[in-house]
Design a protein around this motif. Structure first.
Motif, PDB file in Angstrom:
ATOM      1  N   GLN A  92       0.817  -1.307  -0.130  1.00 17.85           N
ATOM      2  CA  GLN A  92      -0.056   0.225  -0.049  1.00 17.85           C
ATOM      3  C   GLN A  92       0.906   1.047   0.006  1.00 17.85           C
ATOM      4  OE1 GLN A  92      -2.741   0.308   3.206  1.00 17.85           O
ATOM      5  NE2 GLN A  92      -4.106   1.703   1.996  1.00 17.85           N
ATOM      6  N   GLY A  93       1.916   1.343   0.908  1.00 19.74           N
ATOM      7  CA  GLY A  93       2.702   2.412   0.827  1.00 19.74           C
ATOM      8  C   GLY A  93       3.687   2.680  -0.368  1.00 19.74           C
ATOM      9  N   ASP A  94       4.391   3.527  -0.187  1.00 18.87           N
ATOM     10  CA  ASP A  94       5.655   3.858  -1.057  1.00 18.87           C
ATOM     11  C   ASP A  94       6.903   3.014  -0.707  1.00 18.87           C
ATOM     12  OD1 ASP A  94       7.294   4.604  -3.158  1.00 18.87           O
ATOM     13  OD2 ASP A  94       7.326   6.831  -2.513  1.00 18.87           O
ATOM     14  N   ASP A  95       6.776   1.619  -0.422  1.00 17.10           N
ATOM     15  CA  ASP A  95       7.745   1.023   0.207  1.00 17.10           C
ATOM     16  C   ASP A  95       8.534  -0.117  -0.608  1.00 17.10           C
ATOM     17  OD1 ASP A  95       7.423   2.462   2.508  1.00 17.10           O
ATOM     18  OD2 ASP A  95       6.060   1.048   3.414  1.00 17.10           O
ATOM     19  N   GLY A  96       7.669  -0.280  -1.794  1.00 15.53           N
ATOM     20  CA  GLY A  96       8.212  -1.519  -2.667  1.00 15.53           C
ATOM     21  C   GLY A  96       9.766  -1.904  -2.751  1.00 15.53           C
ATOM     22  N   VAL A  97      10.511  -0.607  -3.188  1.00 14.71           N
ATOM     23  CA  VAL A  97      11.977  -0.894  -3.101  1.00 14.71           C
ATOM     24  C   VAL A  97      12.355  -1.130  -1.923  1.00 14.71           C
ATOM     25  CG1 VAL A  97      14.001   0.137  -3.734  1.00 14.71           C
ATOM     26  CG2 VAL A  97      11.953   0.900  -5.217  1.00 14.71           C
ATOM     27  N   LEU A  98      12.110  -0.669  -0.906  1.00 17.50           N
ATOM     28  CA  LEU A  98      12.716  -0.913   0.441  1.00 17.50           C
ATOM     29  C   LEU A  98      12.479  -2.434   0.920  1.00 17.50           C
ATOM     30  CD1 LEU A  98      11.588   2.480   2.223  1.00 17.50           C
ATOM     31  CD2 LEU A  98      13.988   1.724   1.457  1.00 17.50           C
ATOM     32  N   ILE A  99      11.344  -2.814   0.764  1.00 18.39           N
ATOM     33  CA  ILE A  99      10.915  -4.301   0.968  1.00 18.39           C
ATOM     34  C   ILE A  99      11.624  -5.046   0.242  1.00 18.39           C
ATOM     35  CG2 ILE A  99       9.016  -5.713   1.339  1.00 18.39           C
ATOM     36  CD1 ILE A  99       7.092  -3.756   1.964  1.00 18.39           C
ATOM     37  N   ALA A 100      11.605  -4.886  -1.184  1.00 22.59           N
ATOM     38  CA  ALA A 100      12.298  -6.047  -2.161  1.00 22.59           C
ATOM     39  C   ALA A 100      13.603  -5.963  -1.757  1.00 22.59           C
ATOM     40  CB  ALA A 100      12.100  -5.395  -3.674  1.00 22.59           C
ATOM     41  N   ASN A 101      14.627  -4.624  -1.604  1.00 19.35           N
ATOM     42  CA  ASN A 101      15.998  -4.624  -1.174  1.00 19.35           C
ATOM     43  C   ASN A 101      16.401  -5.622   0.066  1.00 19.35           C
ATOM     44  OD1 ASN A 101      16.407  -3.118  -3.284  1.00 19.35           O
ATOM     45  ND2 ASN A 101      16.722  -1.321  -2.011  1.00 19.35           N
ATOM     46  N   ARG A 102      15.354  -5.718   1.040  1.00 17.33           N
ATOM     47  CA  ARG A 102      15.832  -6.450   2.253  1.00 17.33           C
ATOM     48  C   ARG A 102      15.286  -7.888   2.279  1.00 17.33           C
ATOM     49  NH1 ARG A 102      15.545  -1.525   2.657  1.00 17.33           N
ATOM     50  NH2 ARG A 102      16.764  -0.313   4.126  1.00 17.33           N
ATOM     51  N   LEU A 103      14.968  -8.482   1.050  1.00 16.33           N
ATOM     52  CA  LEU A 103      14.838  -9.993   0.945  1.00 16.33           C
ATOM     53  C   LEU A 103      15.972 -10.636   0.344  1.00 16.33           C
ATOM     54  CD1 LEU A 103      11.026  -9.595  -0.496  1.00 16.33           C
ATOM     55  CD2 LEU A 103      11.904  -9.728   2.040  1.00 16.33           C
ATOM     56  N   PRO A 104      15.973 -11.971   0.867  1.00 17.60           N
ATOM     57  CA  PRO A 104      17.069 -12.756   0.288  1.00 17.60           C
ATOM     58  C   PRO A 104      17.021 -12.902  -1.269  1.00 17.60           C
ATOM     59  CG  PRO A 104      15.632 -13.838   1.567  1.00 17.60           C
ATOM     60  CD  PRO A 104      14.973 -12.637   1.513  1.00 17.60           C
ATOM     61  N   GLU A 105      15.956 -12.995  -1.923  1.00 15.92           N
ATOM     62  CA  GLU A 105      15.924 -13.245  -3.362  1.00 15.92           C
ATOM     63  C   GLU A 105      15.058 -12.092  -3.976  1.00 15.92           C
ATOM     64  OE1 GLU A 105      12.901 -16.657  -4.258  1.00 15.92           O
ATOM     65  OE2 GLU A 105      13.489 -17.044  -2.259  1.00 15.92           O
ATOM     66  N   ALA A 106      15.286 -11.946  -5.092  1.00 16.32           N
ATOM     67  CA  ALA A 106      14.465 -10.808  -5.859  1.00 16.32           C
ATOM     68  C   ALA A 106      13.305 -11.130  -6.327  1.00 16.32           C
ATOM     69  CB  ALA A 106      15.495 -10.211  -7.039  1.00 16.32           C
TER      70      ALA A 106
END
Lengths: 615, 128
Positions: free
Chosen positions: A169-183
């Motif tokens: 919902q928020g403008d957080d897509g990159v921040l979440i994706a950057n913190r995951l072990p896979e893309a």
């Protein structure tokens, strides 16, 4: 010897020319003036503007108002135009089944397919049996901080949950994706995330930077991801169409997914000519409509099929015209129509992230005749006000030609093109023949309407500004790039609110355009609108007045009035007319006034010629 | 894939904090820049050399150190985004930092600093 004034009341400006006339001689022009027309053209409110500009011009010529012997008023172009637009198609999503938009920064890239699952269902990762065992798309509402969300998703992945993608919902897509072990692909800024149905099969696609979604904008791509039958594939076409050109998208398969692009019964138009009547469906498009009109001409009136969009549209225009001209509805006869196709962004009914779909619309400009009584009334009250005789000094087409002929390098046979908000006017003059003239529907207001609709602007006024001002992009706090690619630097920093925006360059001021359109897009829409309305109508008008309807028989074409003042239209016209082997350009009335004052000047020349003939 | 990088040579938005300011502020600023895809680097207090109580001067000194020419600084109560061509005393944006909104304000400052680098319109009033 006498002093006379020519006064041309236009829709937007009132222009004046003052001249001294020797007995039986030619006029000696002393001064010129112009001011905004006060009130609607042809009404008593015009008087205050006329008096003001007359006084200024007389002062400039160092002559007292009392010495003014005669005022010549233009016989206004006896037509009024109006415009309307109606959408022909519409996309309706009755079940929430897609998200498609261009957030500034989606996270990750690729395609993921799975069941939509709320992030709270992943929180309890300790007990394995409660975790989903099928591929999932995780839904992250705004109240989950991105670090918390990334942590939950990471632990779920480690526990073996097949998280394939996410909707945030928020403008957080990159921040979440950057913190995951896979893309993984994450679509973000989905405002109404609560509308995303849970436990449904969904596909998320985020395109690489600089690309648009491929799979979800392709009906077969959607069919492949969801294993659709050929019949079902037919139903997803509107979804695929709405997702074309977007950086990220989601398609959710709901049981009774019922998205359809429904055709509104647009209705048909009946052209009633002096010799025959012909019908044409609005859906046939602008070209077919204009071809039908050409077969029917000369036109005596137009009707729209009642109970349809076009019927309502034509009746509305007729009503407006009846109000303005104070005629009864039956007496308002439509004398010309211009139809233009356009592509209009429309909000998709039932979308989740304010999706827009491009729909086909048709714009119609129509024109009706008015009568001359209006100007006679103005002449009477003006005469009372300034205590000087006021006469109507000849048809506008004739006087404009006489004014244009003061341009250096021009000669007869000559044609002029003039235009305002409602109509494009053209006139043609050859020695020993009466002036031929024509008025066609569709001019400045039609261009503005097209710009407004094609760019999806809320306000007509913004579109009007886009029409008349060139664009620039504010590239840094100290420089802008104009639309011709030239760069302008500034000593003092620009307002930070302008940074990165597309602006209109109006004198020395920059007005930001509140939209996401690129400079190129806005410029293309603007120029196409001018081309499809003004250029096309100018050619159509010249054809009508040319000998044998062939433009090549004209030698000189001069652009006068407001068209000549536009910052790009004269060049567009010159370019277009060069192919017909004729000299076409902006008039330069009395070797210095440019395209303005042609009618005011012509009124005086016309008067002198008449005196000559009488003598 | 984090965006922090200790090499001073790498182009980044530079961030400086006045001595009394908590290091969390840097983290929040960097989140804003990260969402836009631009790296951030925290300067040592002596590196920027500006007046620690003047948020504009500190931000200006920080911007001059950045290879992007963009700097963000935080002093007690204020956060400023600066660009090296601007007059020193005139930051691009200065925002009051209230306790309750510190996180949003800092993230917004980081986001705007990144937007100065990539050339997209700044967010001047709306919330993240």
């Amino acid at each position: 010897m006498s002093i006379i004034a020519g006064v041309d009341i236009g829709n937007s400006t009132t222009e004046v020319a003052i001249a001294r006339i020797e007995d039986g001689g030619s006029p000696e022009f002393l001064s010129s003036g112009s001011t905004m027309t006060t009130g609607i053209k042809g009404t008593a409110e015009n008087i205050s503007g006329i008096v003001q500009v007359l006084k200024e011009s007389m002062e400039a010529a160092s002559i007292n108002m009392e010495d003014l012997e005669l005022v010549l008023l233009n016989e206004a172009t006896p037509v009024i135009g109006d415009v309307a637009m109606e959408t022909v198609t519409e996309t309706v999503v009755t079940e929430s089944s897609m998200v498609g938009h261009n957030p500034g920064s989606p996270g990750g890239e690729g395609i993921g397919v799975g069941q939509t699952t709320h992030i709270r269902d992943l929180e309890d990762s300790d007990s394995d049996d409660s975790l989903p065992d099928e591929p999932i798309i995780v839904i992250v509402p705004q109240d989950y901080d991105f670090e918390v969300a990334a942590d939950i998703i990471t632990r779920a992945l480690e526990a073996g949950v097949e998280v394939k993608a996410g909707i945030v919902q928020g403008d957080d897509g990159v921040l979440i994706a950057n913190r995951l072990p896979e893309a993984l692909p994450f679509v973000d800024e989905v405002a109404h995330i609560e509308k995303v149905p849970l436990d449904m099969l969904a596909a998320v696609e985020v395109a690489p930077q600089g690309r648009a979604v491929q799979q979800l904008s392709n009906p077969y791509g959607i069919a492949t991801l969801f294993s659709l039958s050929s019949e079902e594939t037919g139903h997803v076409i509107p979804i695929a169409k709405a997702l074309i050109g977007l950086r990220s998208a989601v398609v959710i398969r709901t049981p009774e997914s019922d998205v359809e692009s429904k055709q509104i019964p647009a209705g048909s138009i009946t052209f009633m000519g002096e010799n025959q009547n012909l019908d044409i469906e609005l859906e046939a498009g602008a070209d077919a409509i204009m071809d039908t009109l050409a077969k029917v001409e000369p036109l005596s009136d137009v009707q729209g099929e009642s109970g349809t969009n076009v019927g309502g549209m034509i009746e509305r225009v007729r009503q407006t015209m009846a109000d303005v001209t104070e005629k009864s509805l039956e007496d308002v006869k439509i004398r010309d129509v211009l139809a233009v196709d356009c592509q209009v962004p429309q909000q998709v009914e039932g979308g989740i992230a304010d999706e827009f779909s491009t729909e086909t619309a048709t714009g119609l400009a129509v024109m009706v005749d008015t009568d001359r009584l209006l100007m006679e009334r103005v002449a009477e009250s003006l005469s009372e006000k300034i205590d000087t005789p006021v006469e109507l000094g000849g048809a506008e087409a004739n006087t404009a030609i006489l004014g244009a002929l003061t341009t250096p390098g021009i000669d007869v046979p000559v044609a002029i093109i003039d235009g305002g908000a409602g109509s494009v006017d053209a006139a043609q003059f050859q020695k020993g023949k009466p002036v031929e003239h024509v008025h066609l529907a569709g001019a400045g207001n039609m261009v503005t309407l097209l710009i407004q609709n094609e760019l999806g602007l809320e306000r007509f006024e913004v579109a009007e500004q886009i029409k008349i001002n060139p664009l620039a992009k504010v590239e840094s706090l100290f420089h802008i790039r104009h639309e011709d690619n030239s760069v302008q630097f500034f000593d003092d920093p620009l307002d930070s609110g302008l940074f990165g925006r597309v602006v209109l360059v109006k004198d020395d001021e920059f007005i930001p355009i509140e939209s996401d359109h690129t400079l190129d897009r806005i410029r293309t829409v603007r120029q196409e609108a001018k081309r499809r309305v003004l250029l096309r109508n100018s050619i159509r008008a010249l054809e009508r007045i040319s000998p044998s309807n062939n433009i090549r028989f004209l030698n000189f074409v001069a652009i006068v009035g407001r068209f000549g003042l536009d910052f790009e239209l004269p060049q567009m016209l010159t370019n277009e007319l060069i192919s017909f082997d004729i000299v076409a350009g902006v008039a330069n009335v009395r070797e210095g006034l440019g395209p303005t004052n042609a009618v005011a000047t012509g009124l005086i020349i016309n008067y002198c010629q008449q005196q000559d003939e009488a003598a | 894939m984090t965006q922090e990088d200790e090499s001073p040579e790498r182009p980044a938005i530079h961030v400086s904090l006045a001595p009394e300011v908590d290091e969390h502020f840097f983290e929040w600023i960097s989140f804003g820049a990260e969402e836009e895809g631009i790296p951030c680097r925290l300067e040592d207090a002596d590196e920027s050399g500006g007046e620690a109580d003047d948020v504009a001067a500190l931000a200006y000194a920080t911007a001059k150190n950045s290879r992007f020419g963009v700097g963000v600084s935080v002093t007690s109560g204020k956060v400023a985004v600066h660009e090296r061509h601007m007059p020193a005393a005139q930051p691009v944006i200065v925002t009051e930092v209230e306790e309750d909104y510190a996180r949003q304000v800092c993230r917004m400052a980081g986001s705007n600093a990144a937007r100065l680098v990539i050339g997209t319109p700044l967010r001047l009033d709306d919330k993240l």
